[in-house]
Design a protein around this motif. Structure first.
Motif, short mmCIF file in Angstrom:
data_model
loop_
_atom_site.label_atom_id
_atom_site.label_comp_id
_atom_site.label_asym_id
_atom_site.label_seq_id
_atom_site.Cartn_x
_atom_site.Cartn_y
_atom_site.Cartn_z
N UNK A 146 0.82 -1.20 0.00
CA UNK A 146 0.00 0.00 0.00
C UNK A 146 0.86 1.26 0.00
N UNK A 147 1.90 1.28 0.81
CA UNK A 147 2.78 2.44 0.86
C UNK A 147 3.48 2.66 -0.47
N UNK A 148 3.93 1.58 -1.10
CA UNK A 148 4.60 1.71 -2.40
C UNK A 148 3.66 2.30 -3.44
N UNK A 149 2.40 1.84 -3.45
CA UNK A 149 1.45 2.31 -4.46
C UNK A 149 1.03 3.76 -4.23
N UNK A 150 1.16 4.28 -2.99
CA UNK A 150 0.77 5.66 -2.74
C UNK A 150 1.90 6.65 -2.97
N UNK A 151 3.11 6.14 -3.28
CA UNK A 151 4.25 7.04 -3.52
C UNK A 151 4.81 6.98 -4.94
N UNK A 152 4.56 5.89 -5.66
CA UNK A 152 5.26 5.68 -6.93
C UNK A 152 4.30 5.41 -8.09
N UNK A 153 4.73 5.82 -9.28
CA UNK A 153 3.99 5.50 -10.50
C UNK A 153 4.01 4.00 -10.74
N UNK A 154 3.10 3.54 -11.57
CA UNK A 154 2.97 2.10 -11.79
C UNK A 154 4.23 1.49 -12.40
N UNK A 155 4.89 2.22 -13.32
CA UNK A 155 6.10 1.65 -13.91
C UNK A 155 7.30 1.76 -12.98
N UNK A 156 7.19 2.53 -11.89
CA UNK A 156 8.26 2.62 -10.89
C UNK A 156 8.10 1.58 -9.79
N UNK A 157 6.91 1.02 -9.68
CA UNK A 157 6.62 0.14 -8.53
C UNK A 157 7.38 -1.18 -8.52
N UNK A 158 7.54 -1.88 -9.67
CA UNK A 158 8.25 -3.17 -9.60
C UNK A 158 9.65 -3.06 -8.99
N UNK A 159 10.43 -2.05 -9.40
CA UNK A 159 11.79 -1.89 -8.87
C UNK A 159 11.75 -1.61 -7.37
N UNK A 160 10.81 -0.77 -6.94
CA UNK A 160 10.74 -0.43 -5.51
C UNK A 160 10.27 -1.61 -4.68
N UNK A 161 9.29 -2.35 -5.19
CA UNK A 161 8.87 -3.55 -4.46
C UNK A 161 9.99 -4.57 -4.44
N UNK A 162 10.76 -4.62 -5.52
CA UNK A 162 11.91 -5.50 -5.55
C UNK A 162 12.95 -5.11 -4.52
N UNK A 163 13.11 -3.80 -4.31
CA UNK A 163 14.13 -3.33 -3.36
C UNK A 163 13.79 -3.77 -1.95
N UNK A 164 12.53 -3.57 -1.52
CA UNK A 164 12.24 -3.99 -0.14
C UNK A 164 12.05 -5.49 -0.03
N UNK A 165 11.58 -6.13 -1.11
CA UNK A 165 11.41 -7.58 -1.04
C UNK A 165 12.75 -8.31 -1.04
N UNK A 166 13.80 -7.66 -1.55
CA UNK A 166 15.13 -8.29 -1.56
C UNK A 166 15.61 -8.55 -0.13
N UNK A 167 14.89 -8.00 0.84
CA UNK A 167 15.16 -8.28 2.24
C UNK A 167 15.09 -9.76 2.56
N UNK A 168 14.32 -10.54 1.75
CA UNK A 168 14.29 -11.99 1.97
C UNK A 168 15.65 -12.61 1.72
N UNK A 169 16.35 -12.11 0.70
CA UNK A 169 17.69 -12.63 0.40
C UNK A 169 18.73 -12.15 1.38
N UNK A 170 18.71 -10.86 1.68
CA UNK A 170 19.70 -10.33 2.62
C UNK A 170 19.49 -10.92 4.02
#
Length: 506
Positions: free
Chosen positions: A175-199
């Protein structure tokens, strides 16, 4: 940054589904539309240059992305610490067997599932970031208390409570990602915080490996591990409550930047925030075909997640490695997750092809499942490589988050869809541990075959979802729906089905 030229504009009456909504500044019905439009009616509109927008996006990135990554990194780490603890003496010290260990993983996801709708409702009623930070603090407390557990009953209680509080993190971040970023910007940003699973996998493995050299007799190594990360999580939750903004309108941005941050999101047509629960939007989710495609895909791809998050250490140890070797050999799996998440979300954002990227990632995971399930007993290297390749499957989840974030409009509908998506996530993770049984040790062949089957289902239904989006977009174009733009329709809190100008990303 230069000062923008801001003009006050009167907005005409807009008709939606037969209901006229007065969008003039004086007659706008409070609470019925998006909070962004209520903010803009007093502030007017703004124009900015491409350079100004890039500077603003960078400022937003630094303001929210590190905290979002920290939350997701810790929620995954706190959830899978039990994976590392399983080969550090946890089972022996608490007198548990493999079936009871499976029940711990099961209990977490059952409570996670049942709390999705309540947490979705509460997240809409309360400030989003504050609600997130409060839950981070509470699950950090549960993680810390794991160091005091002496038996299966104590661990089970804490896992149930951990699932309750962690249920807030993924829907909040989507929800926070969708309220701050355009739709074409969202995959990279969701990828950035989701990469927390790997780190998180890398961090957990390194700390667990270091604690294997601990020789004190007052505490066990796994107890110290829970204590360290639990206290870090509590501190992070407090920081999130203090510094993560709830939305652009109440953020620390300057007055002009707030207007810019809102105006640049008009093209999303998904709105920013509305604190009023709307029953018609809640019901619409269940009538929307994309809901069921997403539910099936997310459920299917998360059955392998059980092997990755809770059983990877036991699987690797079953290949004949020592405990210390096992902890070190879990590190490459985290590296694979980081690489696959970042590359998959980057390509999806770069080429605007989310479904194709999901399919490509799942094919890599399918190869890993096949290597684990069908390699001969003397092919240890192939089995280990397959174990690493299954980490690709998790990289498809942020893209599914991105699909839901980009293709669901209307705040209540978005919150509901996020809850359903995470319930499907839980269902997959509930089914996954059930495939790991005592009688299948140490190879767990039925569980590995289940990985192959469910990933295949995910590939097929992702392809069907893409075809559905393409068909619906073409149908709207052929019927000439939404060709005439209605001013401020982006912020009237319309759903993707109500707003005929809306087109789906696939």
């Amino acid at each position: 940054m230069g000062s923008p030229d801001i003009e006050k504009k009167a907005s005409p009456s807009i008709s939606t589904n037969g209901c006229d909504v007065e969008a003039t500044q004086g007659a706008l019905p409070s609470g019925k539309v998006d909070a962004a439009l209520e903010f803009l009616r007093a502030e007017g509109t703004a124009e900015m240059s491409e350079l100004d927008e890039k500077k603003l996006v960078r400022k937003i990135d630094w303001m929210i992305m590190p905290l979002m990554w920290g939350c997701y990194n810790l929620q995954y780490l706190d959830k899978v610490l039990i994976n590392y603890a399983s080969v550090m003496g946890l089972l022996e010290d608490t007198k548990m067997d493999t079936n009871q260990f499976s029940y711990l993983a099961l209990a977490f996801y059952i409570t996670y599932l049942f709390f999705e709708f309540p947490t979705g409702y509460l997240m809409q009623r309360f400030p989003t970031a504050k609600y997130l930070g409060f839950n981070v603090t509470l699950w950090g407390l549960m993680t810390t208390l794991n160091c005091t557990a002496k038996n299966f009953g104590g661990l089970m209680t804490l896992r149930v409570l951990l699932g309750c509080f962690e249920s807030a993190v993924a829907p909040s971040l989507i929800l926070i990602t969708s309220m701050w970023y355009k739709r074409d910007e969202q995959p990279k940003r969701m990828g950035f915080w989701y990469v927390g699973t790997g780190t998180a996998s890398i961090m957990g493995a390194l700390v667990a490996y270091g604690l294997l050299f601990y020789t004190g007799d007052r505490f066990h190594g796994w107890q110290i591990m829970f204590l360290i990360f639990g206290l870090i999580t509590i501190a992070t939750g407090i920081i999130v409550m203090l510094f993560l903004p709830d939305n652009p309108m109440t953020s620390r941005l300057s007055h002009e930047e707030k207007v810019w941050a809102i105006e640049r999101l008009r093209e999303n047509k998904t709105g920013i925030e509305n604190k009023h629960f709307k029953m018609d939007q809640f019901l619409e989710v269940w009538k929307d075909p994309q809901t069921y495609f997403i539910m099936i895909i997310v459920t299917a791809i998360n059955v392998p997640n059980a092997a990755i998050s809770s059983f990877s250490a036991l699987i690797i140890k079953g290949f004949g490695f020592t405990t210390k070797e096992t902890e070190l050999l879990t590190i490459p799996g985290g590296a694979v997750t980081v690489i696959s998440v970042l590359s998959g979300t980057y390509l999806a954002g770069q080429f605007d092809q989310r479904c194709i990227c999901v399919i490509g990632i799942l094919i890599c995971g399918l190869l890993g499942g096949c290597l684990m399930a069908f390699s001969r007993d003397d092919m240890g290297a192939a089995k280990l490589a397959g174990n690493y390749l299954t980490n690709f499957v998790g990289a498809s989840l942020p893209l599914m988050y991105s699909l839901a974030g980009a293709n669901v409009a209307g705040h209540t509908k978005k919150v509901t869809m996020n809850a359903i998506l995470l319930m499907a996530f839980c269902l997959g993770n509930i089914l996954g541990p059930l495939t790991f049984r005592n009688e299948d040790e140490p190879e767990y062949i039925p569980a590995k075959i289940a990985i192959v089957a469910t990933v295949s289902v995910g590939i097929v239904f992702t392809l069907l979802l893409k075809f559905y989006y393409m068909w619906e977009n073409r149908r709207r174009d052929n019927n000439k729906e939404g060709l005439q733009h209605q001013e401020n329709s982006e912020f009237l809190d319309l759903t993707d089905l109500q707003n005929r100008e809306f087109r789906y990303k696939h």
